[in-house]
Design a protein around this motif. Sequence first.
Motif, PDB file in Angstrom:
ATOM      1  N   CYS A 176       0.832  -1.210   0.000  1.00 26.02           N
ATOM      2  CA  CYS A 176       0.000   0.000   0.000  1.00 26.02           C
ATOM      3  C   CYS A 176       0.865   1.257   0.000  1.00 26.02           C
ATOM      4  CB  CYS A 176      -0.934   0.013   1.207  1.00 26.02           C
ATOM      5  SG  CYS A 176      -2.310  -1.102   1.002  1.00 26.02           S
ATOM      6  N   TYR A 179       3.282   1.055  -3.587  1.00 29.81           N
ATOM      7  CA  TYR A 179       2.524   1.204  -4.838  1.00 29.81           C
ATOM      8  C   TYR A 179       1.359   2.163  -4.678  1.00 29.81           C
ATOM      9  CZ  TYR A 179       5.334  -2.901  -5.782  1.00 29.81           C
ATOM     10  OH  TYR A 179       6.390  -3.763  -5.934  1.00 29.81           O
ATOM     11  N   ARG A 180       1.521   3.153  -3.781  1.00 29.46           N
ATOM     12  CA  ARG A 180       0.435   4.118  -3.612  1.00 29.46           C
ATOM     13  C   ARG A 180       0.254   4.913  -4.910  1.00 29.46           C
ATOM     14  NH1 ARG A 180       4.871   5.858  -1.217  1.00 29.46           N
ATOM     15  NH2 ARG A 180       5.642   7.975  -1.604  1.00 29.46           N
ATOM     16  N   ARG A 181      -0.926   5.437  -5.084  1.00 28.38           N
ATOM     17  CA  ARG A 181      -1.239   6.110  -6.350  1.00 28.38           C
ATOM     18  C   ARG A 181      -0.394   7.365  -6.511  1.00 28.38           C
ATOM     19  NH1 ARG A 181      -7.363   5.934  -7.963  1.00 28.38           N
ATOM     20  NH2 ARG A 181      -6.803   3.757  -7.711  1.00 28.38           N
ATOM     21  N   VAL A 185       1.930   7.537 -12.775  1.00 28.17           N
ATOM     22  CA  VAL A 185       2.384   6.156 -12.654  1.00 28.17           C
ATOM     23  C   VAL A 185       1.184   5.219 -12.809  1.00 28.17           C
ATOM     24  CG1 VAL A 185       3.566   4.474 -11.201  1.00 28.17           C
ATOM     25  CG2 VAL A 185       4.206   6.896 -11.102  1.00 28.17           C
ATOM     26  N   ARG A 186       1.288   4.312 -13.740  1.00 30.55           N
ATOM     27  CA  ARG A 186       0.174   3.401 -13.976  1.00 30.55           C
ATOM     28  C   ARG A 186       0.440   2.044 -13.350  1.00 30.55           C
ATOM     29  NH1 ARG A 186      -3.184   4.044 -19.142  1.00 30.55           N
ATOM     30  NH2 ARG A 186      -3.563   6.275 -19.057  1.00 30.55           N
ATOM     31  N   ALA A 187      -0.644   1.362 -13.026  1.00 26.25           N
ATOM     32  CA  ALA A 187      -0.487   0.004 -12.517  1.00 26.25           C
ATOM     33  C   ALA A 187       0.021  -0.899 -13.635  1.00 26.25           C
ATOM     34  CB  ALA A 187      -1.833  -0.501 -12.004  1.00 26.25           C
ATOM     35  N   ASP A 188       0.749  -1.937 -13.218  1.00 26.87           N
ATOM     36  CA  ASP A 188       1.288  -2.875 -14.194  1.00 26.87           C
ATOM     37  C   ASP A 188       0.196  -3.889 -14.557  1.00 26.87           C
ATOM     38  OD1 ASP A 188       2.526  -4.829 -15.608  1.00 26.87           O
ATOM     39  OD2 ASP A 188       4.300  -4.913 -14.329  1.00 26.87           O
TER      40      ASP A 188
ATOM     41  N   PHE B 285      -9.504  -0.254  -6.546  1.00 28.84           N
ATOM     42  CA  PHE B 285      -8.673   0.758  -5.894  1.00 28.84           C
ATOM     43  C   PHE B 285      -7.192   0.542  -6.127  1.00 28.84           C
ATOM     44  CE2 PHE B 285     -12.667   1.697  -4.055  1.00 28.84           C
ATOM     45  CZ  PHE B 285     -12.617   3.019  -3.700  1.00 28.84           C
ATOM     46  N   SER B 286      -6.826  -0.628  -6.721  1.00 27.30           N
ATOM     47  CA  SER B 286      -5.437  -0.788  -7.158  1.00 27.30           C
ATOM     48  C   SER B 286      -5.301  -0.400  -8.622  1.00 27.30           C
ATOM     49  CB  SER B 286      -4.990  -2.244  -6.976  1.00 27.30           C
ATOM     50  OG  SER B 286      -5.154  -2.630  -5.642  1.00 27.30           O
ATOM     51  N   GLY B 353       0.409  -2.254  -8.206  1.00 27.51           N
ATOM     52  CA  GLY B 353      -0.822  -1.567  -8.559  1.00 27.51           C
ATOM     53  C   GLY B 353      -0.646  -0.066  -8.390  1.00 27.51           C
ATOM     54  N   SER B 354      -1.776   0.670  -8.476  1.00 25.12           N
ATOM     55  CA  SER B 354      -1.748   2.093  -8.204  1.00 25.12           C
ATOM     56  C   SER B 354      -2.776   2.303  -7.103  1.00 25.12           C
ATOM     57  CB  SER B 354      -2.108   2.852  -9.483  1.00 25.12           C
ATOM     58  OG  SER B 354      -2.339   4.194  -9.189  1.00 25.12           O
ATOM     59  N   VAL B 355      -2.305   2.072  -5.865  1.00 22.87           N
ATOM     60  CA  VAL B 355      -3.227   1.874  -4.747  1.00 22.87           C
ATOM     61  C   VAL B 355      -3.685   3.198  -4.154  1.00 22.87           C
ATOM     62  CG1 VAL B 355      -3.537   0.786  -2.504  1.00 22.87           C
ATOM     63  CG2 VAL B 355      -2.084  -0.289  -4.220  1.00 22.87           C
ATOM     64  N   SER B 356      -5.001   3.376  -4.058  1.00 25.36           N
ATOM     65  CA  SER B 356      -5.526   4.552  -3.376  1.00 25.36           C
ATOM     66  C   SER B 356      -6.336   4.086  -2.180  1.00 25.36           C
ATOM     67  CB  SER B 356      -6.393   5.351  -4.353  1.00 25.36           C
ATOM     68  OG  SER B 356      -7.620   5.665  -3.775  1.00 25.36           O
ATOM     69  N   LEU B 357      -6.126   4.738  -1.013  1.00 25.32           N
ATOM     70  CA  LEU B 357      -6.789   4.284   0.202  1.00 25.32           C
ATOM     71  C   LEU B 357      -8.092   5.037   0.431  1.00 25.32           C
ATOM     72  CD1 LEU B 357      -3.749   3.821   2.622  1.00 25.32           C
ATOM     73  CD2 LEU B 357      -4.949   2.092   1.300  1.00 25.32           C
TER      74      LEU B 357
END
Lengths: 454, 564
Positions: A176, A179-181, A185-188, B285-286, B353-357
Amino acid sequence: MIMRIEALLLAGLCFFGSAAPMFAQDAEGAAAGETSEAVKADAGVDVDKLIADYNAKETTPRTFTAEERDWIGRGLDPADVDAFRKGHASIISKDENTIFFLRDGVEETISSDPKFATRPVAPHIAPFATELEGNPFWTAKRASETAKDVDAMFDFIMWTSYIFTALIGVLMVVFCIKYRRKPGVRADQSITHNTPIEIIWSVIPTILVGIMFWGGYTTFLDMRTPPPDAMTVKVNAYQWGWNFTYPSGIESPQEFHVPANTPVEMLMTSNDVIHSFHLPSFRQKSDVLPNRYTKVWFDSGEPATYRVYCSEYCGKLHSDMYAKMVVDTPEDYAAWLVKAGNWMVNDDGTMKSALEIGELTYNRRGCKACHSIDGRAGTAPTFAGLWGLERKFADGSTRVADENYVRQSILDPYSQLVEGYGEQMTVYNPMLPEEQINGIIAYLKSLKDVPRVD
Amino acid sequence: MTQVDIAPSQVQGRPVQHLEKNYINHSSGISSWLLTLDHKRIGLMYLVGISVSFFLGGLFALGIRLELFAPGMQFMDAATYNKVFTLHGAVMVFLFIIPGIPAALGNVVLPLMLGAKDVAFPRLNLSSFYLWIAGATFFLYTLFSKQLDTGWTFYTPYSSSYSDTSVISATFGVFLLGFSSIFTGLNFLVTIHKMRPPGMTWHKLPLFLWGMYGTAIMQLLATPVLGITLLLLVMETTLGIGIFDPKKGGDPVLYQHFFWFYSHPAVYIMILPAMAVVSEIIATFSRKHIFGYKMIAYSSVSIALLSFLVWGHHMFVSSESTLATLIFSAITFTIAIPSAIKVFNWLATLYKGSVSLGTPMLYALEFIWLFTIGGLTGLFLGVLSTDVMLHDTYFVVAHFHYVMVGGTLFAFFAGLHYWWPKMTGKMYSETTGRIASVIAFVGFNLAFFPQFIMGSRGMPRRYADYKPDFELYHQLSTVGTLVLGVGIALLTYNLIRSIFSGKKAPANPWGSATIEWECPSPPPHHNFDHPPLATDPYDMERVEWDEEVQGFVPVVGRRAPVAH
């Protein structure tokens, strides 16, 4: 060491248990030792005088070891020490301030907290508490060899759980954060599955639970298979109490004794609803059913006293349904058995009066759970002022409460149910001998003039 | 492979985000709600109903914990305590947790996710809501007559011959609630089978629907057994036919077998939908494709099927033969594996991922933590040797609260926050939502973790009073309950406040790729103007953030492949 790691793992949630004193000692280091010396002096306990007083009262004076003298200095009186040594007293649990123990059936508490204390105490007992028997953080005091196998499995699962919980928790937090947003940056999106990894994380847990299953099963077989030379105690559970019957026919309600280091088999059945015989220190339990026998067995181990719980919900007084189990030395056991068999006899060999027997029966047989003597009606009519009263039954008929009425009510209660009450009473036929029926009648007569509330 | 534009009706290049005329205000008057066949309105009515039940069950929980704050009786007598813990369990299980996610959230979301106008049998859907109301009414009657003191399990012969409380009205209530559950399951099963949109093959079914599918199988096949069992119980009580009471020639353990044949699958009726919700939220959310889609999907169905074979592990110490305990213990472990696999898959979804909480994600992550503890402590109870000492102690109480409250309730909160903008068209305060979530999480752990310790040290469950050696754990637990209560109160305030002063929700606030986010928030009465086409539900790049609508919109020009 293990307990300290457990304590550390749980420190965030501030749990105490037996881990807390260890923390305190670790933190304060040498200072703790000084404190206990100081306390000893402050308390001003004259150990020699206490021992002399004790020996003056006892027919057989005893000497106390240095360790025992130390205990006395810290708050136990010599009689307590003797009781612990003989197994007449044993610790139920303790924490940094308080020791709960059973002594001769009475639960007593030594505590620096006046709320709990049932006896005068030394102001600081923590060092004393840690010197007595160790109490594992997670479980009750352990009393038998089988219990060790159970605890070994418990620890194995516990450590597996610690490791997996830590692994999952750490990965979750790390992912978390790492790899926070972030803008841009895009998710893989290429990671959708990975067969080798999925096989690994299916197979490893399967192997682990396989070990748990098989280990648990083999120990369970040991727990369910009494050795052929086990002594049998028959158990009748009822709402809300226990009755124990020995091979010789001697009965004992709410309390049973067994000789030390003996395999004991409890052969159990219930008179009414389902109960459960729960003996945490031996890691044993079995439901007690109304239509069949169930068994548990255990090796009684060293002299000690234990609490038996009812752990299957059985109605109003479920949480008061305790029994006491005492492991005696062979001599004490033989003496207790004689005493238990002769409870209707005075010390001088004469028979107790009908009234005395009646009152004892009322307390021993569970009458008091439903029939009050203070005039208030409960699950059943009160005994107060009952004698000579005209009773009205559900079918409209009436009868005066006399000797024959009481006798029939004990042996065949549902033949004459008083209006407004259900079929709840234990049928004491053929459980109750003649002397005790006569005793109950005498007891009812003695309560004739107590006013009724209903 | 054909390429088709999947965007719904568009205004100035963007899909409609917010609808003023929507399913909530499309008709008015009390009868337009009470007689509605609209799955969304039925879902909302369920939501109100189960929330009231949850509040009631919560009050009983508070009563229990305050009474247990100290040894000795505080403000109840033992008989009252027994009624309070029974009603807490019965209300929470039958009126709240079982219908919670499927009937309230599922009703709103399931047809939307399929791009359908409604469920397969809208009238059956309404009737299942009214059966729930009828069941709840019997519970209310029970509450205002002689209450109930048998425990939510109604164990015989105590329930049939010894308790003088309103067992019959309560069991009849549960009987009706059972039919409500069966009808919902049947409806969802048929809807998923027959009403999937073009392109939605079984392997393109969103995982929420896989979870609901597994749940529906269990509701349909297991619940009738409960109905029959409770009818037998009523027959024994009223007609004196001996089935379970040994005095009448019956066998009390037979009741336990019947009861758990339903109630063990029921545990999974409670947890499968929770896992289904979490699968959706973690992926969304990821902003990443869910990891191990097929494993998660199949594990839902295997859990559903295996759940029918493990009921005997509730009777390890109830005179069950050693052979039976061997078999039930072994099968119990097989069900641990699919549950573990799901947890690993969720974690792997976070990876890169591109995680948002966001608030739903916080609840979902808390779910993973709590469900892990709940699941691992289940191992202690599945292992025969350790179950003997832990059976019927607070260890069991803590275990199933970690699974049902830490698991199902937290997932319910996650789903509620996730679909709230869709259901109501309003955004709640993220800050307040996150604070409430953390408070609830801390409170929950404080409330139930100490119960593991006191249970393994011997404290039996269902005790109105206890010996002073357990006091510390009980006090921590009570304090934790109060903290949990504060968290839930804040959550409730936040959601209710959003209805009145929340910002208007965009069509797709979180960036999910499933179909329910393609219609405006709240959806119109008929859900979709054009029947949508389904693609991979976890192709997150299909939507992108749009600053102007403060939500996600379909990527212009990205065309979705359609299966043949």
